[in-house]
Design a protein around this motif. Structure first.
Motif, PDB file in Angstrom:
ATOM      1  N   ARG A   9      42.822  40.034  39.796  1.00 34.78           N
ATOM      2  CA  ARG A   9      42.312  38.675  39.607  1.00 34.78           C
ATOM      3  C   ARG A   9      43.445  37.648  39.656  1.00 34.78           C
ATOM      4  O   ARG A   9      43.255  36.522  40.122  1.00 34.78           O
ATOM      5  CB  ARG A   9      41.528  38.615  38.290  1.00 34.78           C
ATOM      6  CG  ARG A   9      40.195  39.374  38.390  1.00 34.78           C
ATOM      7  CD  ARG A   9      39.360  39.256  37.154  1.00 34.78           C
ATOM      8  NE  ARG A   9      39.704  40.253  36.157  1.00 34.78           N
ATOM      9  CZ  ARG A   9      39.207  41.486  36.134  1.00 34.78           C
ATOM     10  NH1 ARG A   9      38.369  41.879  37.073  1.00 34.78           N
ATOM     11  NH2 ARG A   9      39.544  42.338  35.181  1.00 34.78           N
ATOM     12  N   ILE A  12      44.098  37.038  43.363  1.00 34.58           N
ATOM     13  CA  ILE A  12      43.076  36.158  43.945  1.00 34.58           C
ATOM     14  C   ILE A  12      43.395  34.704  43.614  1.00 34.58           C
ATOM     15  O   ILE A  12      43.359  33.824  44.480  1.00 34.58           O
ATOM     16  CB  ILE A  12      41.674  36.545  43.437  1.00 34.58           C
ATOM     17  CG1 ILE A  12      41.277  37.910  43.995  1.00 34.58           C
ATOM     18  CG2 ILE A  12      40.650  35.477  43.824  1.00 34.58           C
ATOM     19  CD1 ILE A  12      39.987  38.458  43.411  1.00 34.58           C
ATOM     20  N   SER A  13      43.714  34.449  42.355  1.00 37.12           N
ATOM     21  CA  SER A  13      44.073  33.095  41.941  1.00 37.12           C
ATOM     22  C   SER A  13      45.314  32.604  42.678  1.00 37.12           C
ATOM     23  O   SER A  13      45.376  31.444  43.113  1.00 37.12           O
ATOM     24  CB  SER A  13      44.313  33.073  40.427  1.00 37.12           C
ATOM     25  OG  SER A  13      44.773  31.810  40.003  1.00 37.12           O
ATOM     26  N   GLU A  16      44.532  31.618  46.325  1.00 37.74           N
ATOM     27  CA  GLU A  16      43.851  30.325  46.401  1.00 37.74           C
ATOM     28  C   GLU A  16      44.815  29.179  46.101  1.00 37.74           C
ATOM     29  O   GLU A  16      44.765  28.123  46.735  1.00 37.74           O
ATOM     30  CB  GLU A  16      42.668  30.325  45.440  1.00 37.74           C
ATOM     31  CG  GLU A  16      41.574  31.298  45.867  1.00 37.74           C
ATOM     32  CD  GLU A  16      40.451  31.449  44.856  1.00 37.74           C
ATOM     33  OE1 GLU A  16      40.671  31.076  43.672  1.00 37.74           O
ATOM     34  OE2 GLU A  16      39.370  31.941  45.237  1.00 37.74           O
ATOM     35  N   CYS A  20      44.858  29.717  50.505  1.00 33.70           N
ATOM     36  CA  CYS A  20      43.784  30.502  51.123  1.00 33.70           C
ATOM     37  C   CYS A  20      42.432  29.973  50.654  1.00 33.70           C
ATOM     38  O   CYS A  20      42.205  29.840  49.447  1.00 33.70           O
ATOM     39  CB  CYS A  20      43.903  31.975  50.714  1.00 33.70           C
ATOM     40  SG  CYS A  20      44.999  32.962  51.746  1.00 33.70           S
ATOM     41  N   ASP A  21      41.538  29.665  51.603  1.00 31.25           N
ATOM     42  CA  ASP A  21      40.208  29.238  51.184  1.00 31.25           C
ATOM     43  C   ASP A  21      39.390  30.452  50.736  1.00 31.25           C
ATOM     44  O   ASP A  21      39.786  31.597  50.936  1.00 31.25           O
ATOM     45  CB  ASP A  21      39.490  28.485  52.304  1.00 31.25           C
ATOM     46  CG  ASP A  21      39.354  29.293  53.587  1.00 31.25           C
ATOM     47  OD1 ASP A  21      39.001  30.482  53.506  1.00 31.25           O
ATOM     48  OD2 ASP A  21      39.618  28.742  54.663  1.00 31.25           O
ATOM     49  N   ARG A  22      38.265  30.185  50.121  1.00 32.06           N
ATOM     50  CA  ARG A  22      37.461  31.260  49.526  1.00 32.06           C
ATOM     51  C   ARG A  22      37.023  32.276  50.574  1.00 32.06           C
ATOM     52  O   ARG A  22      37.037  33.491  50.311  1.00 32.06           O
ATOM     53  CB  ARG A  22      36.229  30.654  48.838  1.00 32.06           C
ATOM     54  CG  ARG A  22      35.414  31.685  48.061  1.00 32.06           C
ATOM     55  CD  ARG A  22      34.234  31.033  47.340  1.00 32.06           C
ATOM     56  NE  ARG A  22      33.465  32.017  46.596  1.00 32.06           N
ATOM     57  CZ  ARG A  22      33.734  32.402  45.358  1.00 32.06           C
ATOM     58  NH1 ARG A  22      34.768  31.885  44.728  1.00 32.06           N
ATOM     59  NH2 ARG A  22      32.983  33.301  44.744  1.00 32.06           N
ATOM     60  N   GLU A  23      36.653  31.812  51.750  1.00 34.68           N
ATOM     61  CA  GLU A  23      36.198  32.721  52.800  1.00 34.68           C
ATOM     62  C   GLU A  23      37.317  33.665  53.227  1.00 34.68           C
ATOM     63  O   GLU A  23      37.092  34.865  53.420  1.00 34.68           O
ATOM     64  CB  GLU A  23      35.695  31.921  54.007  1.00 34.68           C
ATOM     65  CG  GLU A  23      35.163  32.806  55.127  1.00 34.68           C
ATOM     66  CD  GLU A  23      34.659  31.999  56.307  1.00 34.68           C
ATOM     67  OE1 GLU A  23      34.272  32.621  57.309  1.00 34.68           O
ATOM     68  OE2 GLU A  23      34.662  30.750  56.227  1.00 34.68           O
ATOM     69  N   VAL A  25      39.940  34.592  51.442  1.00 31.01           N
ATOM     70  CA  VAL A  25      40.182  35.537  50.342  1.00 31.01           C
ATOM     71  C   VAL A  25      39.130  36.639  50.356  1.00 31.01           C
ATOM     72  O   VAL A  25      39.455  37.830  50.209  1.00 31.01           O
ATOM     73  CB  VAL A  25      40.181  34.812  48.979  1.00 31.01           C
ATOM     74  CG1 VAL A  25      40.248  35.830  47.835  1.00 31.01           C
ATOM     75  CG2 VAL A  25      41.356  33.844  48.885  1.00 31.01           C
ATOM     76  N   ASN A  26      37.871  36.261  50.545  1.00 27.98           N
ATOM     77  CA  ASN A  26      36.801  37.256  50.573  1.00 27.98           C
ATOM     78  C   ASN A  26      37.002  38.257  51.714  1.00 27.98           C
ATOM     79  O   ASN A  26      36.771  39.459  51.556  1.00 27.98           O
ATOM     80  CB  ASN A  26      35.443  36.569  50.716  1.00 27.98           C
ATOM     81  CG  ASN A  26      35.028  35.835  49.452  1.00 27.98           C
ATOM     82  OD1 ASN A  26      35.601  36.052  48.382  1.00 27.98           O
ATOM     83  ND2 ASN A  26      34.045  34.960  49.569  1.00 27.98           N
ATOM     84  N   ARG A  36      34.234  40.367  46.369  1.00 32.82           N
ATOM     85  CA  ARG A  36      34.613  39.353  45.376  1.00 32.82           C
ATOM     86  C   ARG A  36      33.894  39.614  44.043  1.00 32.82           C
ATOM     87  O   ARG A  36      34.505  39.512  42.979  1.00 32.82           O
ATOM     88  CB  ARG A  36      34.252  37.962  45.908  1.00 32.82           C
ATOM     89  CG  ARG A  36      34.277  36.850  44.879  1.00 32.82           C
ATOM     90  CD  ARG A  36      35.682  36.394  44.555  1.00 32.82           C
ATOM     91  NE  ARG A  36      36.234  35.624  45.649  1.00 32.82           N
ATOM     92  CZ  ARG A  36      37.031  34.564  45.504  1.00 32.82           C
ATOM     93  NH1 ARG A  36      37.358  34.158  44.287  1.00 32.82           N
ATOM     94  NH2 ARG A  36      37.524  33.941  46.526  1.00 32.82           N
ATOM     95  N   GLU A  40      35.726  40.504  40.348  1.00 36.41           N
ATOM     96  CA  GLU A  40      35.582  39.696  39.136  1.00 36.41           C
ATOM     97  C   GLU A  40      35.065  40.491  37.943  1.00 36.41           C
ATOM     98  O   GLU A  40      35.145  40.034  36.805  1.00 36.41           O
ATOM     99  CB  GLU A  40      34.636  38.521  39.423  1.00 36.41           C
ATOM    100  CG  GLU A  40      35.206  37.518  40.423  1.00 36.41           C
ATOM    101  CD  GLU A  40      34.189  36.488  40.878  1.00 36.41           C
ATOM    102  OE1 GLU A  40      32.986  36.694  40.582  1.00 36.41           O
ATOM    103  OE2 GLU A  40      34.578  35.508  41.526  1.00 36.41           O
TER     104      GLU A  40
END
Length: 335
Positions: A9, A12-13, A16, A20-23, A25-26, A36, A40
């Motif tokens: 986690r 991931i933070s 971002e 890196c945008d959410r897409e 990262v996913n 994702r 979490e």
């Protein structure tokens, strides 16, 4: 091999935060075998997947130092070793306790504190040498150790030097600029060099009673750990990596090192769904991609992977990927 998913986690933070945008990262998570939603929620996470996520993040961001940056921002640990460190008397005691109980949280690495007349060394060695091929993950781990040391002492001290046993070419200065102190690549050992005065730094949260309680708990956890038996593939990769760049071991060499006959070795690999040639090819491909992003020339990579010449490496790389190594290198986002 499973580890605390809190690090996942954090990564991931960090991705971002670095852009890196959410897409994206996913996509990185899915490519490394996790969604994702699972990221979490899970408590434990696959060790190798963590290493692959850091590599993919470096490529997506075009930043070879991402792993180091993520390590430097990794401060709070909720593990038993993290709490034992928090309640230790000084940094030296915290390091000794971390070394003692580290297997509880990271079964792939073994840390040791070594003292000399003029300095101290926090040295890390791989129990599973197969993971040493993930250079960006190694940087995350060592810079993360430094960040934790700074956090528990509440002092932004500078070590004398950070040393990595993997080599790097074009980006060494980027790591020194990020760190603010000497960072050496191609060293004999993976270690943080500290002054004796740094070891004496007090830990403001020191609590003898809590530390003794937690160390007793840590001893119980250690006693309950299953005896570690590395997977055969990990043992093979470890032996191959240690033999490079001087030579690439043969199947007979590896079988002998593992105390097996050649036929038994081949049969056990077949039972595991692989073969010696597959392991060698996949390891060479994996390492070659890493070495390209580190700025090594094709002739240097050919030597490092145990090929007789550059032409032999180029032929093999094209067979694996369908493109010539020069074409792959020119497209590498982390170069």
């Amino acid at each position: 091999m499973k580890i605390d998913a809190a690090r996942l986690r954090h990564l991931i933070s960090a991705m971002e935060k670095e852009g890196c945008d959410r897409e994206t990262v996913n996509k990185i998570l899915i490519k490394c075998g996790i969604s994702r939603r699972d990221a979490e929620q899970v408590k434990l996470f696959d060790y190798e997947a963590e290493a692959r996520i850091i590599r993919e993040a470096c490529d997506a961001l075009g930043d070879i130092t991402f792993g180091a940056k993520a390590g430097l921002s990794w401060k709070v640990s909720s593990s038993v070793t993290g709490y034992i460190s928090k309640y230790s008397k000084d940094l030296r005691e915290a390091i000794e306790n971390t070394s003692r109980f580290h297997e509880i949280i990271d079964p792939a690495v073994s840390p040791t504190l070594k003292l000399s007349s003029n300095a101290a060394s926090f040295e890390a060695s791989w129990k599973d040498a197969g993971y040493s091929k993930y250079h960006r993950h190694t940087e995350f781990l060592l810079f993360g150790v430094l960040s934790r040391m700074r956090h528990v002492t509440r002092t932004d001290f500078y070590p004398i030097e950070l040393r990595f046993d993997h080599d790097i070419r074009n980006s060494a200065r980027e790591f020194e600029k990020l760190a603010g102190f000497p960072v050496v690549f191609g060293a004999e050992s993976l270690e943080i060099i500290l002054s004796h005065s740094t070891l004496d730094l007090p830990i403001p949260t020191y609590d003898l009673r809590l530390r003794e309680h937690l160390t007793e708990y840590g001893e119980r956890l250690l006693a309950e750990l299953p005896i570690s038996k590395l997977a055969l593939r990990s043992q093979v990769e470890g032996l191959l990596i240690k033999s490079l760049p001087s030579k690439m071991l043969s199947a007979n060499d590896v079988a002998s090192s593992l105390g097996m006959s050649s036929s038994t070795f081949a049969r056990r690999l077949k039972d595991a769904g692989t073969s010696f040639r597959t392991i060698v090819d996949e390891l060479r491909l994996d390492l070659s991609k890493t070495l390209m992003t580190e700025g090594m020339t094709l002739s240097e990579i050919s030597f490092a992977l145990g090929y007789a010449d550059q032409a032999a490496f180029s032929t093999a790389f094209k067979r694996w990927t369908g493109i010539a190594p020069r074409d792959f290198s020119s497209k590498s986002p982390a170069e």
